[in-house]
Design an enzyme around this catalytic site. Sequence first.
Site, mmCIF file in Angstrom:
data_model
loop_
_atom_site.group_PDB
_atom_site.id
_atom_site.type_symbol
_atom_site.label_atom_id
_atom_site.label_comp_id
_atom_site.label_asym_id
_atom_site.label_seq_id
_atom_site.Cartn_x
_atom_site.Cartn_y
_atom_site.Cartn_z
ATOM 1 N N ASP A 11 29.019 77.167 18.908
ATOM 2 C CA ASP A 11 27.712 77.394 18.299
ATOM 3 C C ASP A 11 27.938 78.160 17.000
ATOM 4 O OD1 ASP A 11 24.906 77.506 17.956
ATOM 5 O OD2 ASP A 11 24.830 79.505 18.836
ATOM 6 N N SER A 12 26.983 78.086 16.103
ATOM 7 C CA SER A 12 27.088 78.874 14.873
ATOM 8 C C SER A 12 27.047 80.364 15.197
ATOM 9 C CB SER A 12 25.955 78.508 13.925
ATOM 10 O OG SER A 12 24.711 78.760 14.541
ATOM 11 N N CYS A 74 24.872 73.839 19.362
ATOM 12 C CA CYS A 74 24.230 74.250 18.108
ATOM 13 C C CYS A 74 23.383 73.077 17.649
ATOM 14 C CB CYS A 74 25.316 74.554 17.083
ATOM 15 S SG CYS A 74 24.719 74.815 15.402
ATOM 16 N N GLU A 153 17.295 87.665 18.224
ATOM 17 C CA GLU A 153 18.470 88.383 17.709
ATOM 18 C C GLU A 153 18.226 89.893 17.744
ATOM 19 O OE1 GLU A 153 21.445 87.271 16.556
ATOM 20 O OE2 GLU A 153 21.148 85.113 16.507
ATOM 21 N N CYS A 187 15.863 74.687 20.370
ATOM 22 C CA CYS A 187 16.737 75.719 19.791
ATOM 23 C C CYS A 187 17.334 76.492 20.955
ATOM 24 C CB CYS A 187 15.947 76.646 18.883
ATOM 25 S SG CYS A 187 16.895 78.068 18.269
ATOM 26 N N HIS A 189 18.337 79.444 21.161
ATOM 27 C CA HIS A 189 17.846 80.827 21.306
ATOM 28 C C HIS A 189 16.605 80.908 22.202
ATOM 29 C CE1 HIS A 189 20.347 81.796 17.794
ATOM 30 N NE2 HIS A 189 20.156 83.075 18.066
#
Lengths: 272, 272
Positions: A11-12, A74, A153, A187, A189
């Site tokens: 993943d990034s 990702c 995040e 996504c 996240h």
Amino acid sequence: VSDARPIGFFDSGVGGLTVLREVIRRLPHESTVYLGDNARAPYGPRSDEEVRAFSSECLDVLAERDVKAIVVACNTSSAVALPDLRLRYDVPVLGVVRPGATAAVLASRNRRIGVIGTNATIRSHAYFQAIKDENPFVDVAEHATPELVPLVEAGQLEGPVVDDVLRRSLAPLLESGHSIDTLLLGCTHYPLLLHAIRAIVGPDIAVVDTAASTASALASLLEVNALAAPTGVAPGHVQLTTGDVAAFRVIADRLFGESAPPVESVAAAGAA
Amino acid sequence: VSDARPIGFFDSGVGGLTVLREVIRRLPHESTVYLGDNARAPYGPRSDEEVRAFSSECLDVLAERDVKAIVVACNTSSAVALPDLRLRYDVPVLGVVRPGATAAVLASRNRRIGVIGTNATIRSHAYFQAIKDENPFVDVAEHATPELVPLVEAGQLEGPVVDDVLRRSLAPLLESGHSIDTLLLGCTHYPLLLHAIRAIVGPDIAVVDTAASTASALASLLEVNALAAPTGVAPGHVQLTTGDVAAFRVIADRLFGESAPPVESVAAAGAA
């Protein structure tokens, strides 16, 4: 039929850890190597050429660890780089877009699906294409929700502020004439916000999450290709980041608790 | 990334043609070889050893045709022989049970799924296991409906007799306290009765069909393993049977109309 080599995850940054967590829960005998290219994250604003180059450099690191399969966890890389990556490596390479799209099509009954994701993912229309590929008669409403990744995040996963941001982010999909009965979280996240999202959309809208659907697709991939790990051997897990180890560890600890795998620093060819 | 070799399909008879039809519709560039072991059908009453031996003999025939992947489009063989077959061949081997089970779990909202199939399939509990593997919290109600395959084989796909048989067959799942919201058709013959089944169960129960879900899993398998056919080449299709060519052709014509592939006679090692 068994193969003890680890599965590679790329993943990034840290979002793909939700996929990793789901895989470890579901496939407890499998060993894993996770690589987050945090030094160059996010990939969203990068050019397609950069995303392809960075992805290849990261997959080279995984290939050196003798992985038996690779999960590109990702969305940006899945949308842009997968065909190139499959040309480059002998092992099966699984993305997150198609498993998520397939799951959403199966979950929907009225054939109206809403998709949320980052600006880059929504702009790529990768989920739109994958859903239409599965069933051209499905209506797809895409909506970028760039305000959600910063929440995650920052570790803000619940509470009045989160609810407020989510309510505003989801309003265009919920209040318009879309009549969606399924919301696809495009996504990696977003599964961290799953409880808050479910509370806002209510029980009549199914929330489909690419982490769970990718884990299911990976289970099938290992089975079909006779690559599942033997059951008698204790699995090993390692997490690599091209960025700051301490920052990575904070989020890994939040996701995995005391069972968080060790985090090591690694340099991808072009990364700092 | 492309691979022009054909995909192999194996069934004890003609039921797997519903999977083949769905694959040809969805993946129009792919070439296919279908083998029906009609001379030894049905597999349901056979011992596990026989099913494994017959399946291997049939897959040897497909392997000789240089197939790039194999779909075991037979529930009995999928339930009994898959691990052995995966040991024996280098190419990916896809069954019908897991794709169907995964699709049903995604389609259900109240986590109550009904499964119908032949006596052998229901007795094996293969769908029960695959559904629990996907989500242990799902309630599974299994029910054998042995009267349906003879209807299909006799070409009776609609009308008052069919409705009457279906109503009686499905009653135990529909009228009891199961409250299922999803019905999984655990037999490759049943998609031919899809319209009649949908009319009886009504709009509140999703009908999930292993032909469509297996075609979707195959599309994913080809993509992930970089095995998709090139787009510029006209695909070829051939159907093989160990049994009577004329009888096979009648059912193939019903399913494929004028585009039915040629049917050839073939001898599997032990078959007549």
